[in-house]
Scaffold this active site. Structure first.
Site, PDB file in Angstrom:
ATOM      1  N   ASP A  44       0.833  -1.217   0.000  1.00 15.00           N
ATOM      2  CA  ASP A  44       0.000   0.000   0.000  1.00 15.00           C
ATOM      3  C   ASP A  44       0.868   1.268   0.000  1.00 15.00           C
ATOM      4  OD1 ASP A  44      -1.715   2.196   0.988  1.00 15.00           O
ATOM      5  OD2 ASP A  44      -3.188   0.611   1.339  1.00 15.00           O
ATOM      6  N   ARG A  46       0.338   4.065   1.025  1.00  9.31           N
ATOM      7  CA  ARG A  46       0.205   4.905   2.212  1.00  9.31           C
ATOM      8  C   ARG A  46       1.035   4.409   3.392  1.00  9.31           C
ATOM      9  NH1 ARG A  46      -6.156   4.231   2.210  1.00  9.31           N
ATOM     10  NH2 ARG A  46      -5.380   2.150   1.750  1.00  9.31           N
ATOM     11  N   HIS A  98      -1.533  -3.060   8.364  1.00  7.13           N
ATOM     12  CA  HIS A  98      -2.155  -1.749   8.589  1.00  7.13           C
ATOM     13  C   HIS A  98      -3.662  -1.904   8.577  1.00  7.13           C
ATOM     14  CE1 HIS A  98      -3.356  -0.796   4.330  1.00  7.13           C
ATOM     15  NE2 HIS A  98      -2.461  -1.719   4.099  1.00  7.13           N
ATOM     16  N   CYS A 101      -6.634  -2.341   5.422  1.00  8.51           N
ATOM     17  CA  CYS A 101      -5.853  -2.943   4.327  1.00  8.51           C
ATOM     18  C   CYS A 101      -6.791  -3.446   3.223  1.00  8.51           C
ATOM     19  CB  CYS A 101      -4.997  -4.091   4.864  1.00  8.51           C
ATOM     20  SG  CYS A 101      -3.978  -4.871   3.595  1.00  8.51           S
TER      21      CYS A 101
HETATM   22 CO    CO Z   1      -2.645  -3.245   2.737  1.00  8.15          CO
END
Ligand code: CO
Length: 214
Positions: A44, A46, A98, A101
């Site tokens: 990801d 982020r 996280h 997700c």
């Molecule tokens: Co993720």
């Protein structure tokens, strides 16, 4: 290509800033890397590993894939792990999931997503193993977050039972595996207190006995 031009401009500015602050920085890093940590996290965008940990280039070895999985058949992840443990001799491996997700949430719905469903199948298996607990959670977001945490716990266990970690522990090498989770909403890391530094906590079937004297 034109669209990517700003990236090169920003890169030159960044390199200049680093060089100004520390003229030897790139010479030192080019000669050798000696990171203390291996990070296994989600792909990801982020969750940029070194940035959220406030670390500089050279301080953390990184492997990322969708939903931060450690699978015993994934030679990409295992190769990174072997290099980090055997060659770089990192003492800490961090599995970091996280909340929110997309991979974990996609595994929870019953929609087809293409090839990636074969990868997400591993998360469906975790859901199935904990379905009694998870199906009691009525909020879809909360259920997803608990599955994100259970996924981290499963990957900590998966890591501990790899031949690479088992061999390191047999050699007496100091190596701890940590389970963390990152909050997209507040930018904060949370330690899930899943740390293992030896075979305690791993099911006995995965444990390799001590090295035999030669
Ligand atoms: Co993720």
């Amino acid at each position: 290509m034109k669209k990517l031009g700003p990236i090169f401009e920003k890169n030159r500015a960044w390199a200049e800033r680093v060089r100004t602050a520390d003229p030897e920085f790139f010479d030192r890093l080019a000669a050798q890397q000696a990171p203390d940590f291996l990070w296994i996290g989600c792909a990801d965008s982020r969750v940029p590993a070194t940035e959220i940990c406030g670390l500089a280039p050279g301080e953390m070895f990184v492997h990322r894939n969708v939903a931060n999985l450690v699978l015993h058949t994934d030679f990409n992840c295992l190769s990174v792990l072997q290099y980090a443990v055997d060659v770089l001799q990192v003492e800490h491996v961090i599995i970091c999931g996280h909340y929110g997700c997309g991979g974990v949430l996609a595994a929870l719905d019953s929609q087809p997503h293409g090839l990636i469903d074969n990868w997400l199948r591993n998360i469906k298996d975790i859901f199935e193993a904990h379905s009694q607990y998870l199906t009691k959670i009525s909020s879809v977001a909360d259920r997803g977050d608990r599955l994100c945490e259970l996924n981290v716990a499963t990957q900590v266990s998966n890591l501990g039972s790899t031949t690479i970690v088992q061999d390191a522990w047999r050699r007496g090498q100091t190596l701890s595996i940590h389970g963390w989770i990152y909050g997209l909403k507040d930018g904060l890391l949370k330690d899930l207190d899943l740390c293992i530094s030896d075979n305690q906590g791993l099911a006995s079937i995965y444990r390799m006995g001590p090295l035999k004297p030669t």
